[in-house]
Design a protein around this motif. Structure first.
Motif, PDB file in Angstrom:
ATOM      1  N   PHE A  34      38.799 -71.244 -28.232  1.00  0.00           N
ATOM      2  CA  PHE A  34      37.933 -71.011 -28.667  1.00  0.00           C
ATOM      3  C   PHE A  34      37.987 -70.230 -30.323  1.00  0.00           C
ATOM      4  O   PHE A  34      37.113 -70.165 -31.165  1.00  0.00           O
ATOM      5  CB  PHE A  34      36.102 -70.661 -27.828  1.00  0.00           C
ATOM      6  N   TRP A  37      39.207 -71.839 -32.810  1.00  0.00           N
ATOM      7  CA  TRP A  37      38.335 -72.587 -33.549  1.00  0.00           C
ATOM      8  C   TRP A  37      36.838 -72.037 -34.294  1.00  0.00           C
ATOM      9  O   TRP A  37      36.711 -72.637 -35.476  1.00  0.00           O
ATOM     10  CB  TRP A  37      37.336 -74.268 -32.283  1.00  0.00           C
ATOM     11  N   ALA A  97      23.968 -75.463 -30.547  1.00  0.00           N
ATOM     12  CA  ALA A  97      25.537 -76.356 -30.145  1.00  0.00           C
ATOM     13  C   ALA A  97      26.385 -74.902 -30.422  1.00  0.00           C
ATOM     14  O   ALA A  97      27.612 -74.971 -29.243  1.00  0.00           O
ATOM     15  CB  ALA A  97      25.802 -77.199 -30.466  1.00  0.00           C
ATOM     16  N   ILE A  98      26.978 -74.033 -31.408  1.00  0.00           N
ATOM     17  CA  ILE A  98      27.316 -73.454 -31.450  1.00  0.00           C
ATOM     18  C   ILE A  98      27.657 -71.882 -30.378  1.00  0.00           C
ATOM     19  O   ILE A  98      28.071 -71.740 -29.548  1.00  0.00           O
ATOM     20  CB  ILE A  98      27.888 -72.882 -33.131  1.00  0.00           C
ATOM     21  N   ALA A 101      28.575 -74.093 -26.578  1.00  0.00           N
ATOM     22  CA  ALA A 101      29.978 -73.873 -26.547  1.00  0.00           C
ATOM     23  C   ALA A 101      30.384 -72.405 -26.285  1.00  0.00           C
ATOM     24  O   ALA A 101      31.601 -72.123 -25.626  1.00  0.00           O
ATOM     25  CB  ALA A 101      29.751 -74.693 -28.288  1.00  0.00           C
ATOM     26  N   TYR A 105      32.278 -71.927 -22.960  1.00  0.00           N
ATOM     27  CA  TYR A 105      33.914 -71.363 -22.853  1.00  0.00           C
ATOM     28  C   TYR A 105      34.297 -69.753 -22.577  1.00  0.00           C
ATOM     29  O   TYR A 105      34.900 -70.464 -21.406  1.00  0.00           O
ATOM     30  CB  TYR A 105      34.185 -71.462 -24.573  1.00  0.00           C
TER      31      TYR A 105
END
Length: 143
Positions: A34, A37, A97-98, A101, A105
């Motif tokens: 993460f 990313w 969504a972020i 996520a 994570y």
């Protein structure tokens, strides 16, 4: 005859700023997934979201941009709808969504951290925690 300069004894010269930055950028691969990313692709996504919010803030007003992004106000209800619709979609789909996520994570890392322990270690720790505490040491007051 001229004296010869002494050979350098201090080792190699320190790396330049550009070399240090390049090394730091290459070290990003050592980050967790993460974090990697977020540094590589997430900054682009978050920058686009931020730029779209700022653009809408200047064009339709900051309060309207905030309300459109959160879904309080419909993008059809503001002037300059061409910029309000993408902001609405980002607020409706991309930002949740972020956040989802990131939460997923963190939860996955916590679960995997607990699964890597051996069962015998967990049982030994539970047995140790279930034992009664040791008695307090005797006091040394003498009378």
């Amino acid at each position: 005859m001229s004296p010869e300069p002494a050979p350098p004894t201090g080792g190699p010269p320190p790396p330049r700023r550009r070399q240090r930055l390049r090394a730091r950028w290459a070290d990003r691969h050592a980050l967790p997934r993460f974090g990697f990313w977020l540094l590589s692709r997430g900054t682009v996504v978050l920058a686009v979201c931020g730029l779209l919010y700022v653009l809408n803030g200047f064009l339709i007003g900051w309060a309207n941009a905030y309300e459109v992004m959160l879904g309080i106000t419909s993008p059809a209800g503001v002037r300059l709808q061409w910029c309000a619709w993408p902001l609405s979609l980002i607020g409706w789909a991309v930002i949740p969504a972020i956040v989802g996520a990131a939460a997923g994570y963190v939860i996955t890392e916590q679960i995997q951290g607990h699964q890597t322990r051996e069962l015998s270690d967990v049982l030994d720790e539970l047995r140790r925690l279930a034992e009664p505490p040791d008695p307090p040491p005797p006091s040394g007051s003498g009378s």
